[in-house]
Design a protein around this motif. Structure first.
Motif, PDB file in Angstrom:
ATOM      1  N   PRO A 261     -68.029  27.891 -30.708  1.00 59.09           N
ATOM      2  CA  PRO A 261     -67.388  28.962 -31.474  1.00 59.09           C
ATOM      3  C   PRO A 261     -66.621  29.899 -30.564  1.00 59.09           C
ATOM      4  N   ALA A 262     -65.505  30.396 -31.069  1.00 55.74           N
ATOM      5  CA  ALA A 262     -64.661  31.275 -30.254  1.00 55.74           C
ATOM      6  C   ALA A 262     -63.963  32.298 -31.142  1.00 55.74           C
ATOM      7  N   PHE A 263     -63.702  33.470 -30.568  1.00 51.45           N
ATOM      8  CA  PHE A 263     -62.860  34.474 -31.207  1.00 51.45           C
ATOM      9  C   PHE A 263     -61.425  34.245 -30.757  1.00 51.45           C
ATOM     10  N   GLU A 264     -60.501  34.252 -31.699  1.00 54.83           N
ATOM     11  CA  GLU A 264     -59.072  34.112 -31.411  1.00 54.83           C
ATOM     12  C   GLU A 264     -58.387  35.430 -31.760  1.00 54.83           C
ATOM     13  N   THR A 265     -57.745  36.042 -30.790  1.00 53.70           N
ATOM     14  CA  THR A 265     -57.073  37.320 -31.009  1.00 53.70           C
ATOM     15  C   THR A 265     -55.608  37.190 -30.614  1.00 53.70           C
ATOM     16  N   PRO A 279     -46.101  39.307 -26.083  1.00 56.00           N
ATOM     17  CA  PRO A 279     -47.200  38.788 -26.904  1.00 56.00           C
ATOM     18  C   PRO A 279     -48.347  38.247 -26.052  1.00 56.00           C
ATOM     19  N   PHE A 280     -49.540  38.210 -26.649  1.00 57.38           N
ATOM     20  CA  PHE A 280     -50.674  37.562 -25.996  1.00 57.38           C
ATOM     21  C   PHE A 280     -51.507  36.819 -27.031  1.00 57.38           C
ATOM     22  N   VAL A 281     -52.242  35.815 -26.563  1.00 58.36           N
ATOM     23  CA  VAL A 281     -53.249  35.133 -27.367  1.00 58.36           C
ATOM     24  C   VAL A 281     -54.507  35.039 -26.521  1.00 58.36           C
TER      25      VAL A 281
END
Length: 324
Positions: A261-265, A279-281
């Protein structure tokens, strides 16, 4: 006599081939730029509410970019000219009228690798409803196809330094054009030159509880990345450093990377007290086996340049993560 034997042998070979396993259809390689989409629909449909819905869904603005850029660069092709080379695009959306309402996702129909989505209906309303109902699944499928293609292209010449693997116990595939700009015990900053700027990747580990679940997750991620920016990513003037831009609300999602599981921001960054932004991811991957978070962030600095495909490349790199 010899001629008769040759004829009989030929017949025998043909018979054995026809009675044996069926020969596989040989498909040519697919083509097209990353994030390009061929839309096969007649001109009347393209000019109708069906075309409007397609444009609204598949040309929607990419989240997290400082300027408007579409999810896919689309090209409409009438069915009568969808032949030969036109059928080789990697991602194809076909609209079929006068058929029952349905959405099919097909693989390697005209070329390989290829994803073809066929949407049908007896009326404009049925087709539009199919698009609305399946939009998220279709976009995800097309994006997965393009991620794999981006990774395949990057695999032709990979970054081979083992220092990240040795320090963090993970592997990641990135083009050899990247170089290590800064390295600490558990932190790596890599970058490569692009048109009018650079593409950047940060990889580091932190405690598993650095980002909480629930409503506070986004605040924890902003706090974490701003702390990293202050420590490792300086700006052009003394005392300046990279932070999360306050003017935009970050997009937060959950995803899976390396079966974890991961958080994507996604959002935009800026440099405190300086006119720099982009921009960033950010992906915070829960490595529960090793009791840590692995954080991978791609960010781009390229003033007055389209950034969609650079961010997409960074996402493809990040999604190649393998944790030991």
């Amino acid at each position: 006599m010899k001629k008769l034997l040759l004829v009989m042998l030929s017949i025998s070979l043909l018979t054995s081939c026809s009675n044996g396993t069926k020969s596989k259809r040989v498909l040519s390689s697919s083509s097209g730029n990353i994030n390009s989409l061929s839309v096969v629909a007649d001109n009347n449909l393209w000019a109708s509410r069906i075309g409007d819905e397609i444009r609204d869904v598949f040309s929607a603005e990419v989240i997290g970019l400082p300027q408007q850029e579409p999810l896919f660069t689309m090209r409409q092709i009438p069915p009568m000219v969808f032949t030969d080379f036109a059928t080789k695009n990697r991602t194809v959306l076909k609209i079929e009228r006068d058929s029952f309402a349905d959405t099919k996702i097909l693989k390697n129909v005209y070329a390989t690798p290829q994803t073809v989505v066929v949407i049908s209906g007896n009326s404009a309303k049925e087709i539009v409803d199919e698009i609305k109902k399946n939009a998220e699944r279709i976009i995800s499928t097309f994006k997965s196809t393009e991620i794999k293609e981006q990774q395949r292209r990057m695999g032709k010449s990979l970054f081979e330094d083992k220092s990240i693997e040795d320090a963090l116990g993970l592997t990641i595939n990135m083009p050899s054009a990247y170089r290590i700009a800064k390295q600490d015990e558990n932190f790596f900053w890599l970058r490569r030159d692009i048109k009018n700027g650079d593409a950047n990747l940060m990889i580091y580990q932190t405690s598993l509880d650095a980002v909480s679940d629930g409503e506070n997750a986004i605040n924890d991620i902003i706090k974490m990345r701003d702390s990293i920016g202050k420590t490792y990513i300086p700006g052009p003037i003394e005392g300046s450093y990279m932070i999360t831009e306050e003017a935009y609300t970050p997009f937060l999602n959950t995803t899976i990377i390396d079966n974890k599981p991961a958080f994507e921001t996604k959002s935009t960054w800026e440099v405190k007290d300086a006119f720099m932004a982009g921009p960033f991811v950010n992906y915070a991957v829960k490595d529960e086996v090793n009791n840590r978070l692995i954080v991978l962030e791609g960010f781009v600095f390229a003033p007055s340049t389209a950034k969609r495909d650079y961010i997409f490349e960074l996402e493809a790199i990040i999604r190649s993560l393998k944790i030991k």
